[in-house]
Design a protein around this motif. Structure first.
Motif, PDB file in Angstrom:
ATOM      1  N   THR A 298     -28.838 -34.552  -3.349  1.00 48.45           N
ATOM      2  CA  THR A 298     -29.745 -35.506  -3.996  1.00 48.45           C
ATOM      3  C   THR A 298     -29.431 -36.957  -3.657  1.00 48.45           C
ATOM      4  O   THR A 298     -30.170 -37.849  -4.046  1.00 48.45           O
ATOM      5  CB  THR A 298     -29.684 -35.329  -5.527  1.00 48.45           C
ATOM      6  N   GLN A 299     -28.316 -37.205  -2.957  1.00 51.66           N
ATOM      7  CA  GLN A 299     -27.920 -38.579  -2.651  1.00 51.66           C
ATOM      8  C   GLN A 299     -27.934 -38.813  -1.151  1.00 51.66           C
ATOM      9  O   GLN A 299     -27.763 -37.875  -0.373  1.00 51.66           O
ATOM     10  CB  GLN A 299     -26.515 -38.876  -3.208  1.00 51.66           C
ATOM     11  N   PRO A 300     -28.136 -40.068  -0.706  1.00 52.83           N
ATOM     12  CA  PRO A 300     -28.008 -40.357   0.724  1.00 52.83           C
ATOM     13  C   PRO A 300     -26.560 -40.177   1.163  1.00 52.83           C
ATOM     14  O   PRO A 300     -25.632 -40.463   0.399  1.00 52.83           O
ATOM     15  CB  PRO A 300     -28.454 -41.811   0.839  1.00 52.83           C
ATOM     16  N   VAL A 301     -26.371 -39.703   2.381  1.00 54.33           N
ATOM     17  CA  VAL A 301     -25.028 -39.467   2.913  1.00 54.33           C
ATOM     18  C   VAL A 301     -24.958 -40.063   4.314  1.00 54.33           C
ATOM     19  O   VAL A 301     -25.842 -39.833   5.141  1.00 54.33           O
ATOM     20  CB  VAL A 301     -24.702 -37.962   2.977  1.00 54.33           C
ATOM     21  N   LYS A 302     -23.904 -40.841   4.560  1.00 56.75           N
ATOM     22  CA  LYS A 302     -23.682 -41.396   5.892  1.00 56.75           C
ATOM     23  C   LYS A 302     -22.962 -40.372   6.759  1.00 56.75           C
ATOM     24  O   LYS A 302     -21.982 -39.745   6.321  1.00 56.75           O
ATOM     25  CB  LYS A 302     -22.853 -42.671   5.813  1.00 56.75           C
ATOM     26  N   VAL A 303     -23.432 -40.225   7.985  1.00 61.03           N
ATOM     27  CA  VAL A 303     -22.877 -39.239   8.908  1.00 61.03           C
ATOM     28  C   VAL A 303     -22.484 -39.934  10.209  1.00 61.03           C
ATOM     29  O   VAL A 303     -23.270 -40.697  10.772  1.00 61.03           O
ATOM     30  CB  VAL A 303     -23.903 -38.122   9.219  1.00 61.03           C
ATOM     31  N   LEU A 304     -21.278 -39.650  10.651  1.00 65.00           N
ATOM     32  CA  LEU A 304     -20.818 -40.121  11.954  1.00 65.00           C
ATOM     33  C   LEU A 304     -20.775 -38.909  12.872  1.00 65.00           C
ATOM     34  O   LEU A 304     -20.105 -37.916  12.554  1.00 65.00           O
ATOM     35  CB  LEU A 304     -19.419 -40.724  11.810  1.00 65.00           C
TER      36      LEU A 304
END
Length: 544
Positions: A298-304
């Motif tokens: 349900t939340q934005p997630v930063k991905v590298l």
């Protein structure tokens, strides 16, 4: 000293104004300033930064009491978890060098690494004890073996002279450790994949580990107190230096023993994860997960993402799920990522497809990489920034390895001309962003034309039925070489070679068309890279 230079007069370098750079300082500060902040989640385990520091001091002391010190190697074969995380700090705290070994290697390769790295101590999680036992059986001199009994894993057997917790009990809680006297001192040893022979031992120094830990966090706009999910193995370039970065940023590590969509999505929801790293194969897996799993997030997630060039279609699918993808690039020899596709505000108005294409480029040098160029590998002259002329990627600076262990010839070749030679072929765009076209061995030369396998793979990924795609060269009597496409279809999907070739004809120049399409599972390394040398051998047989 030149006394005529006033800036060099009466200002000696000493302990008051100069300290060696080392990521160990991050741990000490985290424990001192935020001792009660959560550092580690591993199943039922919850461990603060204060507790982590105390355990690492005991661990370092126990190693020192057993004669481990400067220039010695401590190897670890374990999944992401408490022992592996603590080893990133405790081993260098006693002056030793950490060798985190790929858990999916065969016994013969593990034996080679242990002998070549001269490991004095080996920590082994019980999941991998059977393979490690076979490796130890091939060695004339065995290291001290310490078993790791992770409560989250109920199978396997514990091996070794003692277990990890018993080793820590031996340690002195008041052990007086120190930063390295010289930041050039080795901190870690990581072995390359060795697909064409024995793997090479890549040596990292404290300075580089310190700087790249910060550099990668800066690329990500990471702020204090991140919640980081460990989908990337810590044995892979020391988890791209993120064990150390998380200490600097007072983050929480959420450990996953096995990387599966049905474990990742629940972990994202349960722990409020806001960052994770992973190869494109992990992103592709998440993008194609069942809808009920995707709904948990349900939340934005930063991905590298790095490890292979991510197809634009995969990035586009992840962005649609509110994963904020940053594409980075690097090698084992550059502490993991050292180049990043820095996002520019003027790209915000582009279409989702165009944004994904922009993000699939490797980008520009990371904040703490000193220099990056695309150049002719023979002359080292930079290629034009026209997006078409192919050259090799070169880097130099503090986040390039110290060298290859016991291999001065390979080290000299890698650093010829004062640059690190990556072996990756790329173009340079007008905005100075680098875009990889292939490894030097993967470029396809058909009728005198260079064909990028990565470009063709990106097109194939846009087919609605394609889950994974890899393209290699196949011998051609007429053209010398022609592309051969290996494709894994999505579950339940069907296709034929003829229909796939019709799709290709509509999306690529005729000379780039695959001469053959093969539907199969793609062979991969433990870090998700497609084993193209295996596919090249299959293509060779198909051409006969």
């Amino acid at each position: 000293m030149n006394s005529s230079n006033p800036y060099e007069f009466g200002m000696p370098r000493d302990a008051a104004n100069f300290q060696a750079l080392s990521p160990l300082s991050f741990l000490e500060r985290a424990a001192f300033v935020y001792p009660n902040k959560l550092a580690l989640i591993n199943g039922a385990l919850r461990q603060t930064w204060g507790e982590t520091y105390k355990r690492c001091v005991r661990f370092a002391s126990a190693l020192a009491q057993r004669g481990v010190g400067l220039g010695d190697t401590v190897a670890v074969i374990a999944p992401n978890g408490q022992a592996m995380f603590e080893a990133h700090f405790a081993v260098p705290m006693c002056g030793a060098v950490l060798n985190a070994i790929n858990t999916r290697l065969d016994a013969e390769t593990i034996a080679f690494i242990l002998q070549h790295g001269e490991a004095k101590v080996l920590l082994v999680d019980k999941e991998f004890s059977e393979t490690v036992q076979r490796a130890l059986g091939q060695m004339a001199e065995r290291p001290l073996v310490v078993g790791i009994d992770d409560a989250e894993y109920l199978e396997g057997s514990l091996i070794g002279e003692l277990d990890y917790e018993a080793l820590l009990v031996e340690g002195d809680p008041d052990y007086s450790w120190s930063l390295p006297a010289d930041e050039w001192q080795a901190i870690a040893l990581n072995y390359t994949s060795g697909t064409t022979g024995n793997p090479k031992g890549v040596v990292y120094h404290h300075r580089g580990a310190h700087l790249n830990a910060l550099s990668n966090a800066m690329c990500w706009d990471m702020t204090r107190f991140p919640v980081y999910l460990w989908t990337l193995p810590m044995f892979h370039c020391n988890g791209w230096c993120f064990p150390w970065a998380l200490a600097a940023y007072i983050g929480t590590s959420v450990c996953l023993r096995h990387v599966r969509a049905d474990a990742i999505y629940p972990a994202l929801a349960e722990h409020g994860v806001d960052h994770f790293c992973g190869a494109p194969i992990v992103l592709n897996m998440l993008a194609n997960a069942p809808a009920e799993l995707k709904a948990l997030k349900t939340q934005p997630v930063k991905v590298l993402t790095a490890g292979a060039a991510p197809p634009a279609a995969v990035i586009e699918a992840m962005e649609a799920l509110d994963f904020k993808v940053t594409h980075v690039y690097g090698l084992t020899e550059t502490y993991g990522p050292s180049v990043a596709c820095e996002w520019k505000s003027e790209w915000n108005e582009a279409s989702p497809e165009e944004r994904a294409k922009l993000k699939s480029r490797q980008g520009v040098r990371a904040p703490l990489l000193d220099e990056l160029m695309v150049a002719d590998p023979e002359t080292l002259q930079p290629v034009p920034k026209d997006g078409e002329t192919i050259g090799e990627i070169f880097m130099r600076g503090n986040v390039v390895m110290k060298g290859y262990l016991k291999n001065p010839t390979a080290t000299a070749e890698a650093f010829a001309g004062g640059w690190f030679h990556s072996g990756d072929l790329a173009v340079w765009h007008a905005d100075s962003y680098v875009e990889i076209k292939d490894r030097s061995k993967d470029i396809i030369i058909s009728g005198g034309e260079n064909i990028s396998s990565i470009e063709l793979e990106g097109i194939l990924y846009r087919h609605p039925h394609v889950l994974e795609a890899a393209v290699v060269a196949m011998d051609s009597e007429k053209w010398g070489e022609t592309p051969c496409a290996f494709i894994t279809l999505k579950p339940g999907a069907e296709s034929t070679e003829e229909s796939m070739l019709r799709f290709c004809q509509a999306h690529m120049a005729r000379f780039k068309l695959p001469g053959k399409v093969v539907f199969c599972e793609l062979p991969k390394t433990s870090t998700g890279k497609v084993q193209k040398f295996v596919l090249r051998e299959q293509a060779r047989k198909l051409s006969n």
